[in-house]
Motif scaffolding. Structure first.
Motif, PDB file in Angstrom:
ATOM      1  N   GLU A   1       9.935   1.072  21.270  1.00 10.24           N
ATOM      2  CA  GLU A   1       8.874   0.626  21.519  1.00 10.24           C
ATOM      3  C   GLU A   1       8.113  -0.273  21.340  1.00 10.24           C
ATOM      4  O   GLU A   1       6.919  -1.099  22.242  1.00 10.24           O
ATOM      5  N   ALA A   2       7.920  -1.282  20.387  1.00 12.97           N
ATOM      6  CA  ALA A   2       7.805  -2.560  20.539  1.00 12.97           C
ATOM      7  C   ALA A   2       8.701  -3.362  21.374  1.00 12.97           C
ATOM      8  O   ALA A   2       7.842  -4.299  21.503  1.00 12.97           O
ATOM      9  N   GLY A   3       9.735  -3.472  21.132  1.00 12.56           N
ATOM     10  CA  GLY A   3      11.002  -4.387  22.436  1.00 12.56           C
ATOM     11  C   GLY A   3      11.298  -5.612  21.308  1.00 12.56           C
ATOM     12  O   GLY A   3      11.191  -6.478  21.487  1.00 12.56           O
ATOM     13  N   CYS A   4      11.334  -4.870  20.415  1.00 12.40           N
ATOM     14  CA  CYS A   4      12.189  -5.938  18.865  1.00 12.40           C
ATOM     15  C   CYS A   4      12.988  -5.165  18.178  1.00 12.40           C
ATOM     16  O   CYS A   4      13.208  -3.891  18.147  1.00 12.40           O
ATOM     17  N   SER A   5      13.306  -5.851  17.519  1.00 18.67           N
ATOM     18  CA  SER A   5      14.373  -5.459  16.018  1.00 18.67           C
ATOM     19  C   SER A   5      13.320  -4.894  14.888  1.00 18.67           C
ATOM     20  O   SER A   5      12.601  -5.454  14.651  1.00 18.67           O
ATOM     21  N   ALA A   6      14.205  -3.867  14.497  1.00 15.52           N
ATOM     22  CA  ALA A   6      13.724  -4.068  13.234  1.00 15.52           C
ATOM     23  C   ALA A   6      14.521  -4.476  11.419  1.00 15.52           C
ATOM     24  O   ALA A   6      15.657  -4.421  11.675  1.00 15.52           O
ATOM     25  N   ALA A   7      13.891  -4.395  10.486  1.00 13.62           N
ATOM     26  CA  ALA A   7      14.560  -5.534   9.277  1.00 13.62           C
ATOM     27  C   ALA A   7      14.202  -3.112   8.912  1.00 13.62           C
ATOM     28  O   ALA A   7      14.254  -2.559   8.978  1.00 13.62           O
ATOM     29  N   GLU A   8      15.265  -2.853   7.591  1.00 11.97           N
ATOM     30  CA  GLU A   8      15.558  -2.578   6.728  1.00 11.97           C
ATOM     31  C   GLU A   8      14.078  -1.696   5.887  1.00 11.97           C
ATOM     32  O   GLU A   8      13.049  -2.363   5.555  1.00 11.97           O
ATOM     33  N   PRO A   9      13.937  -0.700   6.232  1.00 17.01           N
ATOM     34  CA  PRO A   9      12.999  -0.466   4.678  1.00 17.01           C
ATOM     35  C   PRO A   9      13.322  -1.307   3.109  1.00 17.01           C
ATOM     36  O   PRO A   9      14.215  -1.254   2.391  1.00 17.01           O
ATOM     37  N   LEU A  10      12.242  -0.434   2.567  1.00 11.81           N
ATOM     38  CA  LEU A  10      11.546  -1.916   0.696  1.00 11.81           C
ATOM     39  C   LEU A  10      13.441  -1.182  -0.057  1.00 11.81           C
ATOM     40  O   LEU A  10      13.185  -1.844  -0.283  1.00 11.81           O
ATOM     41  N   GLY A  11      13.398  -0.200   0.334  1.00 12.19           N
ATOM     42  CA  GLY A  11      14.487   0.753  -1.061  1.00 12.19           C
ATOM     43  C   GLY A  11      14.234   0.125  -1.307  1.00 12.19           C
ATOM     44  O   GLY A  11      13.054   0.102  -2.751  1.00 12.19           O
ATOM     45  N   PRO A  12      15.098  -0.031  -2.767  1.00 18.61           N
ATOM     46  CA  PRO A  12      15.528  -0.154  -4.600  1.00 18.61           C
ATOM     47  C   PRO A  12      15.496  -1.712  -4.697  1.00 18.61           C
ATOM     48  O   PRO A  12      16.136  -2.191  -5.722  1.00 18.61           O
ATOM     49  N   TYR A  13      14.111  -2.356  -4.278  1.00 15.35           N
ATOM     50  CA  TYR A  13      14.036  -3.702  -4.360  1.00 15.35           C
ATOM     51  C   TYR A  13      13.784  -3.984  -5.750  1.00 15.35           C
ATOM     52  O   TYR A  13      12.928  -3.238  -6.287  1.00 15.35           O
ATOM     53  N   PRO A  14      14.333  -5.008  -5.937  1.00 19.42           N
ATOM     54  CA  PRO A  14      13.702  -4.686  -7.960  1.00 19.42           C
ATOM     55  C   PRO A  14      11.894  -4.220  -8.542  1.00 19.42           C
ATOM     56  O   PRO A  14      11.837  -4.171  -9.139  1.00 19.42           O
ATOM     57  N   ALA A  15      11.503  -5.627  -7.315  1.00 21.31           N
ATOM     58  CA  ALA A  15       9.641  -5.367  -6.889  1.00 21.31           C
ATOM     59  C   ALA A  15       9.403  -3.627  -7.617  1.00 21.31           C
ATOM     60  O   ALA A  15       8.449  -3.809  -8.128  1.00 21.31           O
ATOM     61  N   ILE A  16      10.350  -3.486  -6.662  1.00 24.85           N
ATOM     62  CA  ILE A  16       9.791  -1.404  -6.643  1.00 24.85           C
ATOM     63  C   ILE A  16       9.656  -0.793  -7.974  1.00 24.85           C
ATOM     64  O   ILE A  16       8.402  -0.234  -8.408  1.00 24.85           O
ATOM     65  N   GLY A  17      10.666  -1.214  -9.158  1.00 27.41           N
ATOM     66  CA  GLY A  17      10.926  -0.242  -9.946  1.00 27.41           C
ATOM     67  C   GLY A  17      10.138  -1.251 -10.638  1.00 27.41           C
ATOM     68  O   GLY A  17       9.489  -0.574 -12.130  1.00 27.41           O
ATOM     69  N   LYS A  18       9.841  -2.820 -11.088  1.00 32.98           N
ATOM     70  CA  LYS A  18       8.452  -3.723 -11.670  1.00 32.98           C
ATOM     71  C   LYS A  18       7.484  -2.911 -11.187  1.00 32.98           C
ATOM     72  O   LYS A  18       6.618  -2.748 -12.414  1.00 32.98           O
ATOM     73  N   LEU A  19       7.105  -2.798  -9.962  1.00 36.78           N
ATOM     74  CA  LEU A  19       6.005  -2.884  -9.912  1.00 36.78           C
ATOM     75  C   LEU A  19       5.370  -0.923 -10.612  1.00 36.78           C
ATOM     76  O   LEU A  19       4.234  -0.350 -10.665  1.00 36.78           O
ATOM     77  N   ALA A  20       6.390   0.212 -10.471  1.00 33.87           N
ATOM     78  CA  ALA A  20       6.741   1.428 -10.448  1.00 33.87           C
ATOM     79  C   ALA A  20       6.285   1.645 -12.846  1.00 33.87           C
ATOM     80  O   ALA A  20       5.104   2.202 -12.771  1.00 33.87           O
ATOM     81  N   LEU A  21       6.173   0.495 -13.089  1.00 32.10           N
ATOM     82  CA  LEU A  21       6.591   0.331 -14.366  1.00 32.10           C
ATOM     83  C   LEU A  21       5.421  -0.338 -14.595  1.00 32.10           C
ATOM     84  O   LEU A  21       4.626   0.165 -15.942  1.00 32.10           O
ATOM     85  N   ALA A  22       4.614  -1.141 -13.871  1.00 34.24           N
ATOM     86  CA  ALA A  22       3.071  -1.777 -13.985  1.00 34.24           C
ATOM     87  C   ALA A  22       2.765  -0.850 -13.921  1.00 34.24           C
ATOM     88  O   ALA A  22       1.163  -0.656 -14.958  1.00 34.24           O
ATOM     89  N   LYS A  23       2.784   0.087 -13.129  1.00 35.22           N
ATOM     90  CA  LYS A  23       1.679   1.396 -13.307  1.00 35.22           C
ATOM     91  C   LYS A  23       1.407   2.308 -14.136  1.00 35.22           C
ATOM     92  O   LYS A  23       0.453   2.477 -14.644  1.00 35.22           O
ATOM     93  N   TYR A  24       2.832   2.673 -14.575  1.00 33.10           N
ATOM     94  CA  TYR A  24       3.066   3.643 -16.139  1.00 33.10           C
ATOM     95  C   TYR A  24       2.154   2.792 -17.642  1.00 33.10           C
ATOM     96  O   TYR A  24       1.499   3.682 -17.735  1.00 33.10           O
ATOM     97  N   THR A  25       2.609   1.140 -17.108  1.00 30.36           N
ATOM     98  CA  THR A  25       1.989   0.645 -18.495  1.00 30.36           C
ATOM     99  C   THR A  25       0.319   0.160 -18.684  1.00 30.36           C
ATOM    100  O   THR A  25      -0.305   0.762 -19.707  1.00 30.36           O
ATOM    101  N   THR A  26      -0.518   0.269 -17.252  1.00 33.77           N
ATOM    102  CA  THR A  26      -1.401   0.340 -16.915  1.00 33.77           C
ATOM    103  C   THR A  26      -2.149   1.352 -17.092  1.00 33.77           C
ATOM    104  O   THR A  26      -3.195   1.228 -18.524  1.00 33.77           O
ATOM    105  N   ALA A  27      -1.434   2.681 -17.144  1.00 37.93           N
ATOM    106  CA  ALA A  27      -2.583   4.373 -17.228  1.00 37.93           C
ATOM    107  C   ALA A  27      -2.299   4.418 -18.926  1.00 37.93           C
ATOM    108  O   ALA A  27      -3.089   5.235 -19.274  1.00 37.93           O
ATOM    109  N   LEU A  28      -1.589   3.589 -19.406  1.00 29.04           N
ATOM    110  CA  LEU A  28      -1.528   4.256 -20.626  1.00 29.04           C
ATOM    111  C   LEU A  28      -2.176   2.760 -21.875  1.00 29.04           C
ATOM    112  O   LEU A  28      -2.591   3.226 -23.041  1.00 29.04           O
TER     113      LEU A  28
END
Length: 307
Positions: free
Chosen positions: A267-294
């Motif tokens: 639709e945009a007439g361009c190429s696309a990158a892959e989704p973020l997937g299991p990039y290391p930052a995702i695990g770190k951010l999930a943990l940050a949400k957990y530790t901040t909540a506690l």
């Protein structure tokens, strides 16, 4: 044999290393407190082997950052078999906590009855998607288990870093714009594709500004789930002078059918990158949400510097 004044035999003695003073000293290693609630990753989308692999990698990253962490995966559309539902995971976590307490009491240990949340539920979402968040919240309520629900992972500088990496992997951006080489296919305008309506687009726009600073090209957010949004933003970028566009999915992956991303790129007439997937930052951010909540550790998850 040594004495208070030194080694009796003249041999060197290993002395304890003094603690490094100042703000640059190495932090003490953290570990999950005993009896801490489980981190439950709430995974949206249709369960599949690829989704499970992604989620397992995310929780593996979180465990490596906080030894002793009890991290589990609950699927919003699970089958309570190969892909356990979020409700089932929460119920199981509560049963295990009660069983540990009763076993300790039976063994004569002086232990307090468990209190506080059984789990902290972290949505595997880069940005706000009210429809999915309502379903996750309802699943937590239906489980009747005491559990805290955190915010989504973004916006955050680490997500801008992850988007940059995915674009460079697809040959759509320089891995490091400070180096003296060019990428023939590098985009001069980025469509940041989010899911979740206008609120999601606005939130993605914050990460988009960080991405624009990294790439030194314009970045504009659009909604994958709104007809015409991708094409409209692509046209705005072209009208402002961008000639070679790229589509960057602001998604972890499971929340959207890959065919939708492919159609959006056409639709945009361009190429696309892959989704973020299991990039290391995702695990770190999930943990940050957990530790901040506690409140068990201050979490200032830093992104890589802009190059």
């Amino acid at each position: 044999m040594s004495s208070p004044t030194g080694p009796a035999s003249g041999l060197p003695v290993r002395m304890p290393r003094p603690r490094q003073p100042g703000r640059h000293r190495r932090p003490e290693p953290l570990a999950a407190p005993e009896g801490a609630p489980a981190l439950v990753l709430a995974v949206p989308g249709t369960p599949a082997a690829a989704t499970r692999s992604l989620a397992e990698e995310v929780v593996s990253i979180a465990r490596s950052e906080l030894p002793g962490l009890d991290a589990r995966i609950g699927y919003l559309d699970g089958d309570d078999g190969e892909f356990p539902t979020l409700q089932a995971i929460l119920t199981h976590a509560a049963e295990e906590r009660t069983a540990r307490y009763e076993q300790a009491r039976a063994a004569g240990a002086d232990v307090k009855e468990p209190e506080g949340p059984v789990a902290v539920v972290v949505p595997l979402l880069a940005g706000p998607d009210n429809a999915l968040l309502r379903r996750i919240r309802q699943a937590v309520m239906d489980s009747r288990i005491a559990a805290d629900l955190t915010d989504v992972l973004g916006p955050h500088p680490l997500l801008a870093e992850a988007l940059h990496v995915r674009l460079s992997e697809a040959g759509l951006a320089r891995a490091d714009r400070a180096r003296l080489f060019t990428v023939a296919t590098a985009a001069d305008g980025i469509v940041l594709a989010a899911v979740g309506g206008e609120e999601a687009v606005q939130a993605a726009g914050i990460t988009g500004m960080l991405l624009a600073a990294r790439l030194a090209v314009p970045v504009m957010a659009a909604a994958l789930d709104q007809d015409g949004s991708i094409a409209s933003i692509a046209e705005q970028l072209r009208s402002s002078g961008s000639q070679q566009l790229a589509l960057a999915p602001y998604l972890i992956g499971p929340e959207m059918n890959p065919a939708v991303i492919e159609e959006a790129a056409k639709e945009a007439g361009c190429s696309a990158a892959e989704p973020l997937g299991p990039y290391p930052a995702i695990g770190k951010l999930a943990l940050a949400k957990y530790t901040t909540a506690l409140g068990i550790a201050p979490q200032q998850v830093q992104g890589a510097p802009v190059r």
